[in-house]
Design a protein around this motif. Structure first.
Motif, PDB file in Angstrom:
ATOM      1  N   GLN A   1       0.815  -1.185   0.000  1.00  0.00           N
ATOM      2  CA  GLN A   1       0.000   0.000   0.000  1.00  0.00           C
ATOM      3  C   GLN A   1       0.869   1.264   0.000  1.00  0.00           C
ATOM      4  OE1 GLN A   1      -2.534  -0.696   3.269  1.00  0.00           O
ATOM      5  NE2 GLN A   1      -4.178   0.636   2.563  1.00  0.00           N
TER       6      GLN A   1
ATOM      7  N   ASP B   1      -1.808  -4.837  -2.775  1.00  0.00           N
ATOM      8  CA  ASP B   1      -2.487  -4.111  -1.710  1.00  0.00           C
ATOM      9  C   ASP B   1      -2.852  -2.720  -2.202  1.00  0.00           C
ATOM     10  OD1 ASP B   1      -3.589  -3.425   0.653  1.00  0.00           O
ATOM     11  OD2 ASP B   1      -1.804  -3.768   1.870  1.00  0.00           O
TER      12      ASP B   1
ATOM     13  N   SER C   1      -3.609   0.718  10.031  1.00  0.00           N
ATOM     14  CA  SER C   1      -3.740   0.271   8.651  1.00  0.00           C
ATOM     15  C   SER C   1      -3.677   1.494   7.747  1.00  0.00           C
ATOM     16  CB  SER C   1      -5.066  -0.446   8.468  1.00  0.00           C
ATOM     17  OG  SER C   1      -6.107   0.488   8.410  1.00  0.00           O
ATOM     18  N   GLY C   2      -3.510   1.242   6.456  1.00  0.00           N
ATOM     19  CA  GLY C   2      -3.388   2.323   5.498  1.00  0.00           C
ATOM     20  C   GLY C   2      -4.528   3.335   5.593  1.00  0.00           C
TER      21      GLY C   2
HETATM   22 MG   LIG Z   1      -4.104  -2.056   4.411  1.00  0.00          MG
END
Ligand SMILES: [Mg+2]
Ligand SMILES: Nc1ncnc2c1ncn2[C@@H]1O[C@H](COP(=O)(O)OP(=O)(O)OP(=O)(O)O)[C@@H](O)[C@H]1O
Ligand SMILES: Nc1ncnc2c1ncn2[C@@H]1O[C@H](COP(=O)(O)OP(=O)(O)OP(=O)(O)O)[C@@H](O)[C@H]1O
Ligand SMILES: NCCCCNCCCN
Ligand SMILES: [Mg+2]
Lengths: 287, 268, 342, 392, 342
Positions: free
Chosen positions: C82, C158, E135-136
């Motif tokens: 990501q 991702d 998380s992203g």
């Molecule tokens: Mg992620």
């Protein structure tokens, strides 16, 4: 399982060397401090050397003097060093010569550093001569006593001169590894340059500052060369006391050396431990 | 913005001047015969000290070369074993991490003379006393803390994600180390390396003890002069000491930089 | 050419169960999309497959063989992260060539391949740039090229296209799918773009709160969601709670004929695009008012109000109605999805 | 080398010619203080060269301080290392005492040396005793030193010749005189010289190391040191730690006098240009302390035969005269003048005296012996307790 | 409440002209979307406005006053960065509170505001986490919250929603728009999502190769693109080259009646969703074959072939046709866009 052991395995070579070589030395030193030194005929364990050293009235003075010297010099070195690193980092448009020359004092051994500060700061040193020729002083005696003085100015200056570039180098290395866009982000959120430094840069380089502080503090707390060469006759720092005992040709004085060294060691570990603990506390609660 | 960087430039220059000026005086002193108060300039110059150092009878230059090799070896070994240790301390979380962090500082914290005799006895028993190997080993002691601490800081910042990426792309751990870890920590490696080199290069007490006079290093030649107060000699030796260290460090820096720069052109 | 099976995978981070008993299988050469809200555990799943995180329990099989003890680089599963994770000390070329070099591909072949990849991701002219000189999308393309260059057995993507504009996104997607199909690379794609998921994948896995809620073909997932949460994942829906009695669905906005009769208490899910609005009264209509309107190029999003119930409606932009206008609404209740309501 | 362990054990039983034979083609390690350019040059340029020519011995000088040497030997002793590294040690005084007392030395070897037997006055207290300790042949004399004070004729027209004159001088020139703080070797010697000057030396020569007694005896001297204190450099609040610093202070015109345990020190400093040409030495009328420095062989010397040969060579006329020449080193010879023939005497007489120094005869006239080594640390302790003042 | 004007801004990076004479104005409280392909210079534009990069030439006015010499922190223009740039040593809370602290907001007020923001971006429970534990999408939300917390005069959003799933994206978007409208924050939004751009913005700027190619209302941009490149930006189009003679458009697939008659040599742009296909022959149809089909949930993408010309067509998924089926095609040539062709 391997994952859990991995960090220990990675630390193993270093630990083998540090512990392997060190334990033997430390144990022997400790035994000697307890008066056990068979080769010169001391065969009994005793606490008498500890008692004697700890009860000696000059011990406390020496202890205070040692702490004072290493604390002042380390704190000032850290401040100036960080300032230097940051200002080099800031004014770096293209790589300049300053990036190399500021490191020069690191290369200079401590005893040469002492010699060099001596050359600068005695009453016949370069500084006194400059002041004299500028007419600020009319004779040597008017120049303040900065070497062999009870305030330890000469020692402190030497340590600062020696350790500032060390700090600057470590900090500069870390600074150049920090994502500089973080500073942009902070500016963008309304922080001015000072705040960027205090809130973003400093916390990020703090671990390195901490560990270099510990290094220079324990180094200056435990080494004798500079205070031996530039310190006052009284009080002496603990390492100087230990060194003088050590060089005493009468080997039955050796336990005193070791007692002082064990105390030094103990206090260094204690201080380092306390320092890192308080640092953790501070960094936990400043939010 | 402009004004700010002007101020920091001034600060930088002042500090650097204060750091460098005394070294200039050392350089001057290595040529000074006599410099009485209150002259600003020495009265008489000479090159006695450099003549002495260059005189092959006292082997100064030969010993200098040997010392450089010795310290280089020490530096390489220190860095090699510091890297995994520093990575463990910088990247992983494990039980006793704080303890280890303080423990690696032990060689700085414990005064050398407190452990010297024990180390000596141990080395004699191990047959390491009076050998180059013994000296190299004992130099590791004061060098390791510097190597480990600086690299730990670097690892704390760069973390592990790049290495992970490399592993995912099929690099094994050695390739990852050489191609990713090393270049990423290169600046830190340079700092740590130069410091370690310096610490080893200026070691003399432990060298005396373990080298037993069999192994003579440049600092062993230099220190008596510093102690005896022969300023011209001491300063000249210092200048040679500083210059040779500087040359070595510059060469290392050049090599490291050109190695990773060079990659750009012939990387395939 | 690798079949991936995840068996009972669980993972706890700091007392929080991030993955909870994950089970699914990706067949050889298949492309499976992993969808789920932010923070549900998608990246963690990919990392576990690649071997960057080890699961607390469970097993991962590649071609029926457990690989939990195989080191990362031997798994042949490449992630495109990501956050790109480009090597900062390498140029675009070098980044792309890295995996090839690791695989000891010959220089000439490597150069050719790098060139090819750079062309495919449209980065000609940027070969010698370092990552910090690239724009966000450019970085992402380098990351994709770097992973594809080595033609991995398993590709874990991702959100690989999140920073690309629609056109580039489409062409990159096609390009990745082509390679994927040609080389039969088993692929797991994390995406937030539901169209992307539906259009490119053989199967879709919907993940919520660390659990796989539904796993099936795009059509199944879209047309037969197992729950409203899964359904919601593909755009906002209208839900009408009501009862079905004798072929008639009674709800807040009226009663409608339907052929569905499994449960009596139901929730009807009406996709906004299944609602038609017109200004001419036709058969079986319902009279609603337009509350708001949003122009979206080829579509218009309306909010309608009928008997105090708000409905969302998406139409193409041919018939434009004004806010406050009264329009006739038409829903085909025969073809909508009913969930049982408790 | 070509000498096995067994031979080493018996080296003192061997014939001199066998020893010479054994030494041939070997290397000898000479350990000693390396802080003087002149001394080092003399060893590296003269001794090493001559040894090679004459005996085919390779002379390896290792610069190491005596305390490091002793520690090294002590460490080896603990593990009972049979074969060490050190062949010859430059030593004297307390360090010799320590080494001898802890069995770190080879033993009585001087009788083996032809030149020792030929040229040295074995009955001279300077050879028999080292800081009051019996030498017993465990070390061979190397050179002689004598305490002198150094001043610049231009800046100080009348050099003090007694403690009274010192007091007068410091009163006239406040802040311009000081001495290194004991236990600096020279500073400690200055204090002892003052003691001798005030209370005489005789009673110390055989005195027990009893602190109370010593304290009483040296009390007048301590009073004197307290009396001059306010007129010293920095009002006597602090003292230079090493003689080296005092030398530099003198060179920089910060003080009027420095001092040395080597009467030729001033000459070499003038040659190197560190001290002005007008520098000169003075001694106290009631005498200044002289001592002898020696060479010894450790118990585990790897090459004892060559060590003997080298020490013997250093006791030769050639070596001693070369060493005496201020151009080379300027160290006083240990050879008994009475044992020389005319030609040999001529050699010494022909050597030009260094600038600013006193002739050997004047020095010897004013030479008084050292105290026993074990008294010295006690005096240093007493000084430490009485003289330095804590900051105000 | 700040009007932004960019005047003749140019920027060169390493001999490459990244921005070329950029001019546009964002009125007080307006929301303008900046669209453009990857690497066209969008991020650079935002950074120049914020003061993180200084332009090589040109001027930037905030409320008619030049600000090129005003330091970054005084401009009050906050960027939400494409790569988040969260402070790694601060928790989520601390990151969000950073700007407030800089503005010397009182502690109590700060805490309240941080709490509010955390709720709005749905990060409850993550307050004490450090960025590397997020998380992203969570990171992206912190970045948004951090910027909005200080209620800036000017908000510069660089693909702020790219890592969020559709629903979160929508709710975040609405939330940002609400705040933006309420506080009249002048906003510039970089996005790759054309719907997002069209739906949320007052104006849209399309940037290509460092130049603003079109600047106008969403409707203008979508319906009246000034060039095919701009048009292409909103999804792939069908282009038919042909001639218009006396109300008839002659092209490769046939001739059609049209009311357009400005030029004679033209390119007709037909949006895929403007093409209708049916299996029952109605008036004025054209007979085509379906070449391929992609399921996309609410829509289906078809590729059609008519006389060797491929056409793209998007329909809703009610009428499903099979590949190779022959269908009738209907295009309303009266309402399509013609470009002059040379
Ligand atoms: Mg992620
Ligand atoms: N520091 C730099 N040095 C050289 N070139 C740069 C630098 N920063 C950006 N560029 C180049 O400038 C161009 C514009 O970059 P910018 O980041 O503004 O693009 P962008 O429109 O934001 O793209 P994206 O949508 O991919 O983020 C790109 O081609 C990029 O490679
Ligand atoms: N190192 C960590 N420590 C603690 N919590 C973590 C850590 N890494 C991830 N998490 C938490 O685990 C959950 C799942 O993270 P993950 O990165 O897998 O989400 P994701 O599905 O990829 O989300 P996104 O779409 O936002 O990227 C998140 O709530 C995150 O906060
Ligand atoms: N004794 C010389 C040591 C030189 C290294 N110093 C590094 C700075 C930290 N003390
Ligand atoms: Mg960008």
């Amino acid at each position: 399982m391997y994952k859990k052991l991995k960090p220990y395995i990675m630390l193993a070579p270093v630990m083998i060397i540090i512990l392997g070589i060190f334990t033997m030395g430390l144990v022997l030193g400790f035994f000697q401090s307890l008066g056990y030194f068979p080769v010169i005929g001391l065969n009994d364990f005793t606490l008498k050397y500890y008692k004697e050293v700890l009860l000696d009235k000059s011990f406390i003075d020496s202890f205070k003097f040692s702490i004072y010297i290493s604390l002042i010099s380390s704190v000032l070195s850290v401040i100036i060093g960080v300032l230097l690193a940051y200002s080099i980092f800031q004014s770096k448009h293209k790589k300049g010569i300053e990036e190399i020359i500021y490191k020069l004092p690191i290369i200079v051994p401590h005893s040469i550093a002492a010699l060099l500060v001596y050359n600068m700061l005695t009453q016949s040193g370069v500084l006194a001569r400059v002041l004299f020729s500028l007419g600020f002083i009319s004779e040597q005696a008017q120049f303040p006593s900065l070497i062999f003085d009870k305030n330890g100015i000469g020692i402190i200056v030497t340590y600062i001169w020696k350790e500032t570039p060390f700090i600057a180098m470590v900090v500069y290395t870390v600074l150049s590894n920090i994502n500089e866009k973080l500073a942009e982000a902070a500016l963008n959120l309304g922080a001015n340059k000072r705040q960027v430094f205090w809130r973003i840069i400093l916390p990020l380089i703090m671990p390195s500052i901490l560990s270099s502080f510990i290094i220079i503090f324990s180094f200056s707390f435990g080494s004798f060369e500079v205070p031996y060469l530039l310190g006052p006759t009284n009080p002496k720092t603990l390492p100087v006391k230990a060194y003088i005992e050590y060089t005493n040709p009468d080997l039955t004085h050796r336990p005193y050396t070791m007692v002082i060294n064990m105390i030094l060691t103990f206090y260094s570990f204690l201080l380092v431990w306390l320092y890192s603990k308080t640092f953790k506390l501070i960094s936990k609660f400043n939010g | 913005m402009k004004r700010n960087s002007y101020i920091s430039k001034v600060i930088m220059c002042v500090i650097i001047f204060l750091l460098i000026f005394p070294l200039g005086v050392v350089l001057l002193w290595s040529f000074v015969k006599i410099w009485p108060w209150p002259n600003l300039v020495p009265r008489d110059f000479g090159i006695r000290a450099f003549e002495y150092i260059l005189n092959p009878n006292n082997k100064s230059i030969r010993i200098l070369c040997f010392s450089v090799c010795l310290s280089s070896v020490v530096t390489v070994i220190t860095l090699l074993i510091s890297i995994p240790a520093a990575k463990a301390l910088g990247v992983y979380n494990f039980k006793g991490k704080d303890f280890f962090k303080i423990l690696v500082l032990a060689p700085i914290i414990v005064p050398t003379i407190a452990v010297a005799m024990g180390i000596h006895v141990a080395f004699i028993k191990l047959g390491l006393a009076n050998t180059v190997l013994g000296v190299v080993l004992v130099h590791l002691i004061p060098c390791l803390p510097y190597g480990i601490r600086i690299l730990t800081n670097v690892f704390e910042i760069i973390g592990e994600s790049m290495e992970m990426q490399a592993r995912v792309l099929g690099a094994n751990s050695i390739q990852t180390f050489i191609r990713i870890t090393l270049p990423l920590i290169a600046p830190g490696l340079l700092s740590a390396g130069s410091l370690v080199f310096i610490v080893s290069f200026s070691q003399y007490f432990l060298t005396f003890l373990i080298g037993g006079g069999r192994i003579i290093t440049f600092s062993m030649l230099m220190f008596p002069y510093i102690q005896s107060g022969d300023r011209m000699m001491a300063c000249s030796y210092s200048i040679v000491f500083i210059l040779s260290t500087l040359v070595i460090l510059l060469i290392i820096e050049k090599i490291v930089r050109s190695y990773y720069k060079g990659e750009n052109y012939f990387y395939m | 050419m690798c079949k991936i099976e995840l068996k009972n995978i669980s993972k706890v981070f700091e007392n929080k169960r991030v993955l909870n008993d994950i089970n699914f299988t990706v067949n050889e050469g298949e492309m499976v999309s992993l969808l789920g809200p932010s923070g549900c555990g998608k990246t963690t799943t990919l990392k576990i497959i690649a071997g960057l995180i080890s699961p607390d329990c469970g097993d991962i099989l590649f071609n029926e063989k457990s690989i939990v003890n195989i080191p990362v680089e031997k798994r042949g599963a490449v992630i495109v992260f990501q956050d790109y994770l480009l090597f900062p000390h390498m140029t675009v070329e070098e980044n792309i060539g890295f995996g090839l070099k690791m695989a000891k591909i010959k220089r000439a072949k490597r150069i050719a391949r790098i060139k090819e990849m750079i062309e495919l991701v449209k980065l000609d002219g940027h070969e010698r740039k370092y990552p910090n000189e690239l724009s966000g999308g450019q970085k992402q393309r380098v990351a994709i090229a770097r992973a594809l260059a080595i033609e991995p057995k398993v590709l874990l993507l991702d959100e690989p296209f999140s920073n690309l504009d629609t056109r580039l996104r489409e062409s990159m997607r096609n390009f990745v799918c082509d390679i994927q199909r040609k080389l039969k690379i088993t692929t797991l794609l994390v995406t937030h773009d539901k169209e992307e998921a539906l259009m490119t994948s053989d199967k879709v896995a919907v993940m919520l709160d660390g659990e796989i809620k539904q796993f099936g073909s795009p059509w199944e997932i879209y047309e037969k969601p197992v729950s409203t949460t899964v359904a919601d994942f593909f755009g906002e829906k209208n839900y009408l709670t009501g009862e079905i009695k004798e072929g008639i669905f009674y709800c807040g906005i009226g009663k409608f004929r339907t052929s569905f009769n499994k449960y009596s208490k139901v929730i009807a899910m009406i996709r906004p695009e299944e609602i038609e609005i017109t200004d001419s009264e036709e058969n079986c209509g319902l009279w609603v008012k337009i509350l708001s309107k949003q122009y979206a190029g080829d579509k218009i999003y309306y909010t309608l109000i009928a008997d105090n119930i708000q409905l969302k409606c998406i139409t193409n932009s041919k018939n434009i109605f004004e806010v406050n206008q009264k329009v006739w609404l038409k829903v085909d209740f025969d073809n909508i999805v009913f969930f049982e309501s408790e | 080398g070509n000498n096995s362990n067994k031979e080493e054990y018996n080296v003192l039983d061997k014939e001199w010619k066998d020893i010479l034979e054994d030494a041939k083609g070997t290397t000898v390690n000479f350990y000693g203080w390396g802080g003087s350019q002149k001394t080092n040059e003399w060893l590296d340029d003269f001794v090493a060269k001559r040894l090679k020519e004459e005996y085919d011995i390779t002379f390896n000088r290792v610069p190491m301080n005596i305390d490091d040497i002793l520690n090294k030997l002590l460490g080896e002793k603990q593990v009972d290392v049979k074969k060490g590294n050190i062949d010859i040690v430059w030593i004297n005084g307390e360090n010799f005492y320590t080494a001898k007392n802890n069995d770190l030395l080879l033993g009585s070897f001087t009788e083996k040396l032809p030149n020792f037997n030929k040229y040295i006055d074995k009955d001279s207290p300077e050879v028999k005793y080292d800081f009051g300790f019996a030498v017993d042949g465990y070390e061979a004399p190397y050179g002689k030193a004598q305490f002198v004070m150094i001043y610049d004729k231009v800046r100080l027209d009348k050099a003090p010749k007694s403690h009274e004159e010192i007091l007068e001088m410091v009163k006239n020139n406040p802040g311009k005189f000081t001495y290194p703080a004991p236990p600096d070797f020279t500073g400690s010697a200055f204090v002892r010289n003052i003691i001798y000057d005030i209370v005489g030396y005789e009673k110390f020569i055989s005195m027990e190391a009893d602190k109370e007694r010593i304290q009483k005896e040296v009390a007048p001297a301590m009073e004197f040191l307290k009396e001059i204190r306010p007129y010293l450099w920095k009002e006597g609040k602090t003292y230079p730690a090493t003689i080296a610093q005092l030398d530099n202070m003198f060179a920089d015109n910060e003080v009027l006098m420095t001092m040395s345990y080597n009467p030729n020190h001033v000459a070499s400093k003038i040659v190197t240009g560190e001290f002005p040409e007008t520098s000169s030495v003075t001694i106290l009328n009631r005498g200044t302390i002289g001592n002898t420095h020696f060479l010894t062989i450790p118990y585990n010397a790897p090459n004892k035969a060559a060590a003997l040969v080298v020490i013997d060579f250093i006791l030769s006329i050639e070596a001693q005269s070369s060493k005496y020449d201020p151009e080379n080193w300027g160290d006083l010879p240990v050879i008994d003048n009475g044992k020389l023939n005319e030609a040999e005497k001529k050699i010494f007489e022909n050597i030009k005296l260094g600038k600013g120094t006193l002739p050997q005869s004047v020095l010897l006239e004013h030479r008084v012996p050292e105290m026993p080594a074990n008294i010295i640390p006690i005096i240093e302790e007493i000084w430490q307790e009485n003289i330095p003042v804590e900051g105000e």
